[in-house]
Design a protein around this motif. Structure first.
Motif, mmCIF file in Angstrom:
data_model
loop_
_atom_site.group_PDB
_atom_site.id
_atom_site.type_symbol
_atom_site.label_atom_id
_atom_site.label_comp_id
_atom_site.label_asym_id
_atom_site.label_seq_id
_atom_site.Cartn_x
_atom_site.Cartn_y
_atom_site.Cartn_z
ATOM 1 N N LEU A 15 65.146 -34.537 5.504
ATOM 2 C CA LEU A 15 65.990 -33.271 5.324
ATOM 3 C C LEU A 15 66.551 -32.880 4.142
ATOM 4 N N ALA A 16 67.038 -33.950 3.646
ATOM 5 C CA ALA A 16 67.714 -33.880 2.329
ATOM 6 C C ALA A 16 66.855 -33.264 1.268
ATOM 7 N N VAL A 42 64.230 -31.568 1.555
ATOM 8 C CA VAL A 42 63.790 -30.228 1.828
ATOM 9 C C VAL A 42 64.804 -29.167 1.562
ATOM 10 N N TYR A 43 66.081 -29.652 2.025
ATOM 11 C CA TYR A 43 67.052 -28.526 1.940
ATOM 12 C C TYR A 43 68.254 -28.608 1.144
ATOM 13 N N PHE A 44 68.415 -29.916 0.262
ATOM 14 C CA PHE A 44 69.537 -30.242 -0.334
ATOM 15 C C PHE A 44 69.118 -29.844 -1.713
ATOM 16 N N PRO A 45 69.724 -28.664 -2.306
ATOM 17 C CA PRO A 45 69.230 -28.208 -3.733
ATOM 18 C C PRO A 45 69.176 -29.033 -4.722
ATOM 19 N N GLN A 64 65.902 -30.847 -4.087
ATOM 20 C CA GLN A 64 64.959 -29.893 -4.105
ATOM 21 C C GLN A 64 64.388 -29.614 -5.610
ATOM 22 N N THR A 111 60.466 -29.438 -4.351
ATOM 23 C CA THR A 111 60.381 -28.962 -2.813
ATOM 24 C C THR A 111 61.026 -27.525 -2.684
ATOM 25 N N VAL A 112 60.729 -27.093 -1.530
ATOM 26 C CA VAL A 112 61.254 -25.697 -1.192
ATOM 27 C C VAL A 112 61.658 -25.863 0.312
ATOM 28 N N PRO A 113 62.607 -24.988 0.810
ATOM 29 C CA PRO A 113 62.752 -25.014 2.183
ATOM 30 C C PRO A 113 61.772 -24.382 3.072
ATOM 31 N N GLY A 144 60.223 -23.205 6.807
ATOM 32 C CA GLY A 144 60.608 -22.371 8.171
ATOM 33 C C GLY A 144 60.206 -23.305 9.496
ATOM 34 N N TRP A 147 57.634 -26.069 10.470
ATOM 35 C CA TRP A 147 57.955 -27.454 11.316
ATOM 36 C C TRP A 147 57.247 -27.606 12.350
#
Length: 74
Positions: free
Chosen positions: A22-23, A25-28, A31, A36-38, A40, A44
């Motif tokens: 998760l880090a 994928v979502y921690f700038p 990323q 990586t990019v977030p 949706g 998932w």
């Protein structure tokens, strides 16, 4: 016939792995570092769905193999 949820080390490793995923994928900062990019909810759901199908296929194959190995007719 062991319960995998009784293994606290396995559970801890699984939680840490999910947090790292998760880090990434979502921690700038991660990323940018990992390119990586977030993603949706739909993505998932697709990944989890493919994972579940994979486990089901593996378990069916394993069951057929064990059945054949034990000499029980299909």
């Amino acid at each position: 016939n062991m319960n995998p949820f009784n293994n606290r080390y396995l559970n801890g490793a699984l939680i840490i792995a999910w947090l790292l995923l998760l880090a990434a994928v979502y921690f700038p900062p991660l990323q940018k570092l990992l390119s990586t990019v977030p993603i949706g909810a739909r993505d998932w759901a697709a990944m989890i769905g493919f994972g579940v199908v994979n486990v089901i296929i593996i378990e069916i194959t394993k069951g057929l193999f064990l059945r054949r190995k034990s000499g029980i007719a299909s």
